[in-house]
Design an enzyme around this catalytic site. Structure first.
Site, PDB file in Angstrom:
ATOM      1  N   ASP A  86       1.050  -1.237   0.069  1.00 18.35           N
ATOM      2  CA  ASP A  86       0.095   0.010  -0.006  1.00 18.35           C
ATOM      3  C   ASP A  86       0.981   1.253  -0.159  1.00 18.35           C
ATOM      4  OD1 ASP A  86      -2.006  -1.731   0.148  1.00 18.35           O
ATOM      5  OD2 ASP A  86      -2.255  -1.580   2.606  1.00 18.35           O
ATOM      6  N   GLU A 116       2.639  -1.778   9.651  1.00 16.77           N
ATOM      7  CA  GLU A 116       3.647  -0.641   8.905  1.00 16.77           C
ATOM      8  C   GLU A 116       5.008  -1.537   9.126  1.00 16.77           C
ATOM      9  OE1 GLU A 116       0.716   1.349   7.588  1.00 16.77           O
ATOM     10  OE2 GLU A 116       2.484   1.010   6.625  1.00 16.77           O
ATOM     11  N   LEU A 138      -2.873   3.569  11.101  1.00 12.28           N
ATOM     12  CA  LEU A 138      -3.700   4.528  10.264  1.00 12.28           C
ATOM     13  C   LEU A 138      -4.399   3.592   9.063  1.00 12.28           C
ATOM     14  CD1 LEU A 138      -4.380   7.368  10.872  1.00 12.28           C
ATOM     15  CD2 LEU A 138      -3.048   7.972   8.702  1.00 12.28           C
ATOM     16  N   GLU A 272      -6.631  -6.001  11.979  1.00  7.23           N
ATOM     17  CA  GLU A 272      -7.744  -5.666  11.310  1.00  7.23           C
ATOM     18  C   GLU A 272      -9.199  -6.631  12.014  1.00  7.23           C
ATOM     19  OE1 GLU A 272      -6.253  -5.038   7.365  1.00  7.23           O
ATOM     20  OE2 GLU A 272      -6.303  -3.209   7.623  1.00  7.23           O
TER      21      GLU A 272
HETATM   22  P1  P6P Z   1     -10.528  -2.209  -1.296  1.00  6.06           P
HETATM   23  C1  P6P Z   1      -7.811   0.205   3.447  1.00  6.06           C
HETATM   24  O1  P6P Z   1      -6.926  -0.134   2.365  1.00  6.06           O
HETATM   25  C2  P6P Z   1      -8.269  -1.305   3.848  1.00  6.06           C
HETATM   26  O2  P6P Z   1      -6.908  -1.877   4.373  1.00  6.06           O
HETATM   27  C3  P6P Z   1      -9.412  -1.310   4.820  1.00  6.06           C
HETATM   28  O3  P6P Z   1      -9.454  -0.067   5.496  1.00  6.06           O
HETATM   29  C4  P6P Z   1     -10.609  -1.374   3.957  1.00  6.06           C
HETATM   30  O4  P6P Z   1     -11.692  -1.893   4.354  1.00  6.06           O
HETATM   31  C5  P6P Z   1      -9.943  -2.196   2.526  1.00  6.06           C
HETATM   32  O5  P6P Z   1      -8.448  -1.826   2.687  1.00  6.06           O
HETATM   33  C6  P6P Z   1     -10.444  -1.511   1.359  1.00  6.06           C
HETATM   34  O6  P6P Z   1     -10.009  -2.314   0.255  1.00  6.06           O
HETATM   35  O7  P6P Z   1      -9.882  -3.356  -2.120  1.00  6.06           O
HETATM   36  O8  P6P Z   1     -12.139  -2.499  -1.274  1.00  6.06           O
HETATM   37  O9  P6P Z   1     -10.101  -1.013  -1.768  1.00  6.06           O
END
Ligand code: P6P
Length: 328
Positions: A86, A116, A138, A272
């Site tokens: 990411d 991270e 974050l 998460e």
């Molecule tokens: P997609 C944000 O990058 C994240 O980790 C979560 O907060 C969110 O639910 C998900 O990824 C969103 O992923 O593939 O729908 O963009």
């Protein structure tokens, strides 16, 4: 005389935690101090950008309490990439460093896992404590430039009896966590219990061509229900903290399923899925992989991913019934 009563008896997180601590004569105060360190970290992070902060914390023995703070905005900048590939905004790096330094200096933590950091952080002797903290400093930050609510997600394990504090203390089922919480940097609201059934589903339909049969059939049933039933509304922010917070408040279902492209889905199990599943269960909801209670899953490594459907009990039950039926 205005009938606006000025609130002077304010329940802060600190007061709430201390009230709880007093109920346990054997409590050392270590967890109370740790939660205050996390709260401080959240305040520093919120002071670096988002337009508000909401700290929702739940304990193994208690329901969810939510407290709201107002903070101010400041600027953002681009950054590098993390283990998940990411884009890391500078605020990701700042937030991560704030939490790591705050947790290490607390003297209450032996092991840290952050989204991270590629590796777990084992705190040096002399500063080790009896807890392990797993966190996403974050979450949702890829949306931050769009002004979308982002947040910090955390879970806390107690170091196991006889362990000096190592990675084995976090490669455990989520049900062994003692505290889970998130801090959403955004508008405030209060919640007590999640409705038993909702009218909203929240999933990235851009992945629907990759979904398995059960997932496809389930979401289709929400969009084209039997005669006499209203379709669910679709809401998807793409920031887990914001999507789960809305689900806790309004009910319904949030999902990040596994699919042909990502066999374990995208979301990380430790920092998460576990904390959010823990919170949702404490609020009277459920969280499943489709076939297994999320909190019963055992992580294979610190960045393991896990499919997740969470939210209102009856909605999650419908998912599990469908997976069970199609497995027969
Ligand atoms: P997609 C944000 O990058 C994240 O980790 C979560 O907060 C969110 O639910 C998900 O990824 C969103 O992923 O593939 O729908 O963009």
């Amino acid at each position: 005389m205005s009938d606006d009563k000025v609130v002077t008896d304010i329940i802060t997180l600190t007061r709430y935690v201390l009230d709880e601590q007093r109920k346990y004569k054997e409590a050392s105060g270590d967890l109370s101090l740790l939660l205050n360190i996390i709260q401080l970290g959240c305040k520093f992070v919120s002071a670096n950008d988002p337009n508000g902060i909401k700290l929702c914390v739940t304990f193994k023995f208690k329901g969810i309490s939510c407290l709201n703070f107002n903070t101010r905005r400041t600027g953002l900048a681009a950054g590098t990439q993390n283990i998940s590939g990411d884009d890391q905004k500078k605020l990701d790096i700042i937030s991560n460093e704030i939490f790591i330094n705050a947790l290490r200096s607390s003297g209450k933590v032996s092991v840290m896992v952050s989204e991270e950091n590629d590796e777990a952080i084992i705190v040096e002797e002399g500063l080790k404590g009896k807890y392990c903290v797993v966190f996403d400093p974050l979450d949702g930050s890829s949306n931050i430039d769009a002004g979308v609510n982002v947040g910090t997600i955390f879970g806390i394990y107690r170091v196991q009896e006889g362990s000096s504090g190592d990675i084995s203390d976090v490669l455990r089922p989520g049900r062994e966590m003692v505290v889970a919480g998130y801090c959403m940097y955004g508008s405030s609201a209060n919640m007590i219990k999640i409705p038993s059934r909702g009218k909203i589903y929240s999933v990235n339909e851009g992945n629907s061509k990759y979904w398995d049969e059960a997932c496809t059939e389930y979401f289709q049933s929400l969009k084209s229900p039997p005669e006499g039933k209203s379709p669910y509304s679709a809401r998807y922010i793409g920031s887990m903290v914001a999507d789960v917070h809305r689900t806790l408040l309004y009910g319904g279902l949030f999902a990040y399923p596994s699919d042909k492209k990502s066999k374990n889905g995208k979301l990380r199990l430790l920092y998460e899925c576990f904390p959010m599943a823990f919170l949702v269960e404490q609020a009277g909801g459920k969280a499943t992989t489709g076939t297994t209670r999320v909190l019963d899953v055992v992580p294979e490594e610190i960045h393991s991913r896990c499919p997740i459907f969470l939210g209102s009990k009856d909605d999650v039950d419908d998912v599990e019934k469908l997976y069970k039926k199609l497995a027969q």
